[in-house]
Write an enzyme that holds these catalytic residues in place. Structure first.
Site, short mmCIF file in Angstrom:
data_model
loop_
_atom_site.label_atom_id
_atom_site.label_comp_id
_atom_site.label_asym_id
_atom_site.label_seq_id
_atom_site.Cartn_x
_atom_site.Cartn_y
_atom_site.Cartn_z
N TYR A 57 -16.92 15.50 -14.71
CA TYR A 57 -17.29 13.78 -14.90
C TYR A 57 -18.20 14.16 -13.48
CZ TYR A 57 -16.76 9.17 -14.54
OH TYR A 57 -17.03 7.80 -14.55
N ARG A 61 0.86 -1.09 -0.11
CA ARG A 61 -0.05 -0.02 0.11
C ARG A 61 0.98 1.32 0.18
NH1 ARG A 61 -1.92 1.79 4.36
NH2 ARG A 61 -2.69 -0.06 5.30
N LYS A 79 -9.06 4.94 -19.40
CA LYS A 79 -9.38 5.40 -20.57
C LYS A 79 -8.29 5.36 -21.48
CE LYS A 79 -13.17 6.17 -18.16
NZ LYS A 79 -13.45 7.49 -17.58
N ASP A 81 -7.83 17.67 -15.13
CA ASP A 81 -8.57 16.13 -15.52
C ASP A 81 -8.00 16.11 -17.26
OD1 ASP A 81 -9.59 13.85 -16.35
OD2 ASP A 81 -11.24 14.21 -15.07
C1 LIG Z 1 -14.07 8.28 -16.40
C2 LIG Z 1 -13.41 9.39 -15.84
C3 LIG Z 1 -13.17 9.68 -14.42
C4 LIG Z 1 -13.39 8.70 -13.43
O1 LIG Z 1 -12.33 7.70 -13.78
P1 LIG Z 1 -12.65 6.09 -12.95
O2 LIG Z 1 -11.28 5.47 -13.45
O3 LIG Z 1 -13.83 5.63 -13.80
O4 LIG Z 1 -12.84 6.18 -11.57
C5 LIG Z 1 -12.87 10.82 -14.38
N1 LIG Z 1 -12.57 11.76 -15.18
C6 LIG Z 1 -12.95 11.84 -16.49
C7 LIG Z 1 -12.94 13.00 -17.46
C8 LIG Z 1 -13.44 10.60 -16.93
O5 LIG Z 1 -13.68 10.15 -18.16
#
Ligand SMILES: *Cc1c(COP(=O)(O)O)cnc(C)c1O
Length: 400
Positions: free
Chosen positions: A112, A59, A209, A184
């Site tokens: 998001y 961790r 993603k 982000d």
């Molecule tokens: C999918 C997504 C998230 C969240 O990510 P997870 O891996 O599903 O927790 C945050 N910001 C954006 C722009 C996303 O597309």
């Protein structure tokens, strides 16, 4: 291997790992272990005291995860990175680390959904308030700055309308107030956009993603200055504990090796599909960052290498027509998430943004006719053919 000397395409493959230290293993070994043994009691003491480098417990740190963090820090041009078990674990670890009770956050309009939920949670629990801002002008942002404002949280492009925010303008506007800029960067990946190089403080990713890129792992990354990342590592990552598993870190390391190749193909396919959609008589609107008709085209040219793999569009018809269209698709899969090898399609009004009250949704430009397409790596001809046949069948329905 030193980061600055090599090109991005080389760094994604080689940076942060030395085969000679691992019996020549070409691929980073998966250290599938929870804990690490100490040779002696004294060594254990020294490790816990921070007097000796070395692993203690997964961790806190793990060699496979470390290799991923090294690579991501280098690719985003940051000093340090941390990997998490999901994008939301990364976002929440960073926001918890940057804020305390009664602080204030300025957030881009349209974030998001779960980030929106997290902001509401912080507000309810700790009175950390937030204001949403379109961030089109400096004045708009300045009006919202208060003595308690500690952070400005930005998504660009904004999901699903592909609105862009000028990161250099944001940095210029808030820097003198000591406000941290968190971006982000999920929709772009560091191949298309490097917020830290524009002066932003922290980059967060849903590595689920484009970073992973194959739709087989949920993970997150945060990148920033060493002191801040150390603070996150020692507090919100260690004590809240949303860490990534070594195997998932390995999947990301594997995905990252092809990031530039994949992104170029995602972009080329998306450009082609966006152009074709624009010419289709049943399509009323197309949203793509790198389209000269996009009002934010100038910002795209300034801060993005290419337009990315997401295209949103509106079709002429009702919500039922949209659903009929989605149901006719054969190759393209109906699913949320994005950045995978497969082309994915979703209906924001009834899926990703269904929880947003209709009025707010409409004000965000999310109509019942809006569709979001995450263009995959298939041949663009096949993607287009599937879209076209499904569009064609709704037009036939309309006349029958
Ligand atoms: C999918 C997504 C998230 C969240 O990510 P997870 O891996 O599903 O927790 C945050 N910001 C954006 C722009 C996303 O597309």
């Amino acid at each position: 291997m030193r980061g600055a000397e090599k090109q991005f395409e080389t760094l994604v493959i080689h940076h942060g790992y030395d085969t000679t230290q691992h019996l020549g293993s070409l691929s980073v070994p998966i250290f599938q272990t929870s804990t690490f043994t100490f040779d002696t009691a004294e060594q254990g003491e020294a490790r816990f005291a921070g007097q000796e480098e070395g692993y203690i417990y997964s961790r806190l740190a793990n060699p496979t995860t470390r290799a991923l963090e090294e690579k991501m820090a280098c690719l985003e041009g940051g000093e340090a990175a941390l990997a998490f078990g999901s994008g939301m674990a990364a976002v929440s670890a960073v926001l918890f680390a940057l804020t305390k009770a009664n602080d204030h956050i300025i957030c881009s309009q349209g974030v998001y959904g779960c980030t929106f939920g997290l902001l509401q949670f912080l507000n309810k629990k700790y009175n950390i308030s937030h204001d949403f801002c379109s961030m089109e002008t400096e004045e708009e942002i300045c009006r919202l700055i208060r003595p308690e404002t500690v952070c400005i949280y930005v998504e660009t492009p904004i999901n699903p309308t592909m609105k862009l925010i000028d990161l250099e303008m944001i940095v210029r506007t808030v820097k003198e107030h000591g406000i941290k800029v968190v971006v982000d960067n999920t929709f772009c990946s560091p191949y298309l956009q490097k917020p830290l190089s524009l002066g932003c403080d922290v980059v967060v990713h849903s590595a689920t993603k484009y970073i992973g890129g194959h739709g087989d792992v949920v993970a997150g990354i945060a990148v920033g200055r060493k002191e801040l990342m150390e603070e996150v590592a020692k507090t919100t990552q260690k004590d809240i504990g949303g860490i990534i598993s070594p195997f998932d870190a390995w999947l990301l390391l594997r995905g990252i090796k092809t990031l530039p190749v994949r992104m170029d193909r995602h972009c080329a396919n998306a450009e082609k599909i966006a152009q074709l959609l624009k010419k289709h008589p049943l399509v009323s609107k197309v949203y793509y960052p790198n389209d000269p008709d996009n009002p934010d085209y100038r910002i795209c040219q300034k801060q993005m290498k290419r337009g990315g793999g997401l295209v949103s569009f509106e079709i002429k018809g009702t919500k039922q027509d949209v659903q009929r269209f989605l149901n006719r698709l054969q190759l393209i899969k109906i699913a949320v998430s994005l950045g995978d090898t497969e082309t994915l399609i979703q209906h924001p009004a009834t899926m990703t943004h269904a929880v947003v009250p209709e009025e707010i949704r409409k004000s965000m430009g999310i109509s019942d006719q809006l569709i979001r397409l995450s263009v995959g790596l298939e041949a663009w001809e096949d993607i287009w053919q599937d879209l076209e046949q499904a569009l064609c069948s709704i037009s036939q329905d309309a006349f029958s």
